[in-house]
Design a protein around this motif. Structure first.
Motif, PDB file in Angstrom:
ATOM      1  N   LYS A 108       0.823  -1.207   0.000  1.00  0.00           N
ATOM      2  CA  LYS A 108       0.000   0.000   0.000  1.00  0.00           C
ATOM      3  C   LYS A 108       0.863   1.265   0.000  1.00  0.00           C
ATOM      4  O   LYS A 108       0.618   2.192  -0.776  1.00  0.00           O
ATOM      5  CB  LYS A 108      -0.917  -0.009   1.225  1.00  0.00           C
ATOM      6  CG  LYS A 108      -1.837   1.196   1.306  1.00  0.00           C
ATOM      7  CD  LYS A 108      -2.733   1.108   2.539  1.00  0.00           C
ATOM      8  CE  LYS A 108      -3.633   2.340   2.652  1.00  0.00           C
ATOM      9  NZ  LYS A 108      -4.503   2.286   3.855  1.00  0.00           N
ATOM     10  N   GLN A 109       1.880   1.293   0.861  1.00  0.00           N
ATOM     11  CA  GLN A 109       2.765   2.459   0.924  1.00  0.00           C
ATOM     12  C   GLN A 109       3.580   2.591  -0.355  1.00  0.00           C
ATOM     13  O   GLN A 109       3.848   3.699  -0.824  1.00  0.00           O
ATOM     14  CB  GLN A 109       3.692   2.347   2.135  1.00  0.00           C
ATOM     15  CG  GLN A 109       4.660   3.518   2.306  1.00  0.00           C
ATOM     16  CD  GLN A 109       3.956   4.841   2.526  1.00  0.00           C
ATOM     17  OE1 GLN A 109       3.002   4.916   3.289  1.00  0.00           O
ATOM     18  NE2 GLN A 109       4.411   5.875   1.836  1.00  0.00           N
ATOM     19  N   ILE A 119       2.663   1.691  -3.424  1.00  0.00           N
ATOM     20  CA  ILE A 119       1.778   2.237  -4.460  1.00  0.00           C
ATOM     21  C   ILE A 119       1.571   3.733  -4.244  1.00  0.00           C
ATOM     22  O   ILE A 119       1.634   4.536  -5.189  1.00  0.00           O
ATOM     23  CB  ILE A 119       0.427   1.498  -4.465  1.00  0.00           C
ATOM     24  CG1 ILE A 119       0.624   0.042  -4.905  1.00  0.00           C
ATOM     25  CG2 ILE A 119      -0.574   2.200  -5.378  1.00  0.00           C
ATOM     26  CD1 ILE A 119      -0.615  -0.804  -4.801  1.00  0.00           C
ATOM     27  N   LYS A 120       1.349   4.118  -2.997  1.00  0.00           N
ATOM     28  CA  LYS A 120       1.146   5.534  -2.676  1.00  0.00           C
ATOM     29  C   LYS A 120       2.385   6.362  -3.036  1.00  0.00           C
ATOM     30  O   LYS A 120       2.280   7.448  -3.626  1.00  0.00           O
ATOM     31  CB  LYS A 120       0.828   5.685  -1.185  1.00  0.00           C
ATOM     32  CG  LYS A 120       0.559   7.112  -0.747  1.00  0.00           C
ATOM     33  CD  LYS A 120       0.235   7.177   0.743  1.00  0.00           C
ATOM     34  CE  LYS A 120       0.017   8.622   1.192  1.00  0.00           C
ATOM     35  NZ  LYS A 120      -0.272   8.711   2.650  1.00  0.00           N
TER      36      LYS A 120
END
Length: 420
Positions: free
Chosen positions: A92-93, A95-96
């Motif tokens: 998630k991090q 991709i962010k």
């Protein structure tokens, strides 16, 4: 100044509507969207060749310097992924952060590509900056009087912050802000904070000096100087002097008499050197003391970033900035300095990914500025970007520097066409 094709129309309208976009907190969205849309148009023009509509055909091949920027920014993305993998930051991090790369570092390659390939005129960019200057002068009375008639600092924060960004200040509309050290008002105009507004003012002055219409030129120069002075930024004052005079001094490198004068001045340092060194030391101390708290915080951030890079993550960095302590007024470690920030976040790999194209491009424009007046503006812009890199993070401010980045590409196209 009428746009002659869709690319020019998009660029010109994005510039002249800077203040309306700021009024709705949309500037952070406009920059990246413009980069990727125009970058797609440039790629399509290169792919289709003669099949492309006449007014959008590629003006030439992609210059080597633009390829260098693309390679450097691609290496930056790889360093980001490696850092996230090393520190287990999760999908998630990752991709962010990759989306953040697309809205930041990628723009340093996309906009020069746009200027080098699409038929966008230098004069259109110059006029667009002067129009922004006219907007700024028109709104200046309201902004300057706001703190003295009881108006609030922040008007509102746009709902567009939902798209994600470095912080709410990128989507907020300010009339002014108070300096926490002296509790006096500072103005940031359409920038997220005052020092960045000062450097945008320097860029505006550089563009306006190339405007042939005197009224528009005065509007751009006046607004740029106002932004520098009202922001109360030391870096802006340095930039105003160095970035305007420096490029105009470059032709002297090709003059024999200039070298004789330089040799004479160098020889005189044997007598005056100690006194000049003392004066320079006093000037630096005065410069730092003008905002002592800011200087202390920045130096502490740089020291922490350097030591943690050296001891913890040499090659690919920490992957992301880290929260700072009270010692740095809770400023993130890896912020307020592009080069120390790169070492901390992306390690030596990311540091080199920016350093190589930056040195090559700076040397290129310096050489052309010495030979031809067309090199003055791109050299001034690159000097401003280099100066900015020592006090801010380039990647989170590229969305406002895009007219200058496009101009760098236009200059590469002009040089290539001149050689042909």
């Amino acid at each position: 100044m009428t746009p002659q094709n869709p690319a020019e129309r998009m660029v010109y309208k994005a510039m002249v509507y800077t203040w309306p976009f700021y009024a709705i907190g949309a500037l952070y969205v406009v920059g990246p969207v413009l980069a990727w849309v125009l970058g797609g148009m440039a790629a399509l023009a290169l792919y289709l060749g003669p099949a492309m509509r006449d007014d959008l055909r590629a003006t030439g091949s992609v210059p080597p310097l633009v390829w260098c920027w693309f390679i450097g920014m691609s290496v930056m993305l790889v360093a980001l992924w490696a850092g996230h993998l090393d520190w287990g930051l999760g999908l998630k991090q990752t991709i962010k952060s990759s989306i953040g790369w697309a809205k930041g570092w990628a723009l340093l390659a996309l906009f020069p590509l746009v200027g080098a390939v699409l038929p966008i005129r230098r004069s259109l960019l110059v006029r667009g900056q002067c129009v922004i200057g006219a907007w700024t002068l028109a709104l200046a009375p309201l902004l300057l009087i706001a703190p003295y008639i009881g108006l609030p600092e922040r008007i509102f924060t746009s709902p567009l912050k939902a798209v994600g960004g470095p912080g709410p200040e990128y989507f907020s509309v300010f009339l002014f802000t108070y300096d926490p050290a002296s509790w006096t008002p500072r103005w940031q105009f359409y920038a997220p904070w005052s020092p960045f507004a000062a450097l945008l003012g320097v860029v505006m002055v550089l563009f306006a000096l190339e405007e042939k219409d005197r009224k528009w030129m005065l509007a751009g120069v006046g607004a740029g100087i106002l932004m520098i002075l009202a922001s109360k930024s030391r870096m802006g004052l340095v930039g105003l002097v160095a970035c305007t005079i420096g490029p105009r001094m470059m032709p002297l490198l090709l003059k024999g008499w200039a070298w004789h004068v330089t040799a004479t001045l160098t020889a005189s340092l044997a007598v005056l050197g100690a006194a000049l060194a003392a004066m320079a030391k006093d000037a630096v101390s005065t410069f730092k003391g003008a905002r002592a708290d800011s200087t202390r915080v920045r130096e502490t951030l740089q020291r922490i970033a350097y030591e943690r890079w050296q001891n913890e993550a040499v090659w690919f960095g920490h992957g992301t900035i880290h929260p700072g302590s009270h010692a740095v007024e809770y400023m993130p470690i890896g912020s307020h300095h592009t080069w120390f920030g790169l070492l901390f976040v992306k390690g030596l790999t990311g540091f080199a990914a920016l350093l190589v194209p930056m040195i090559w491009h700076t040397g290129f424009v310096m050489l052309d500025a010495a030979r031809h007046p067309r090199g003055r503006l791109p050299m001034g812009i690159l000097m401003t970007i280099v100066l900015l890199s020592f006090g801010e993070n380039l990647e989170i401010e590229a969305y406002m520097l895009w007219p200058g980045l496009i101009l760098l590409g236009v200059h590469l196209r002009e040089v290539a066409q001149d050689k042909v």
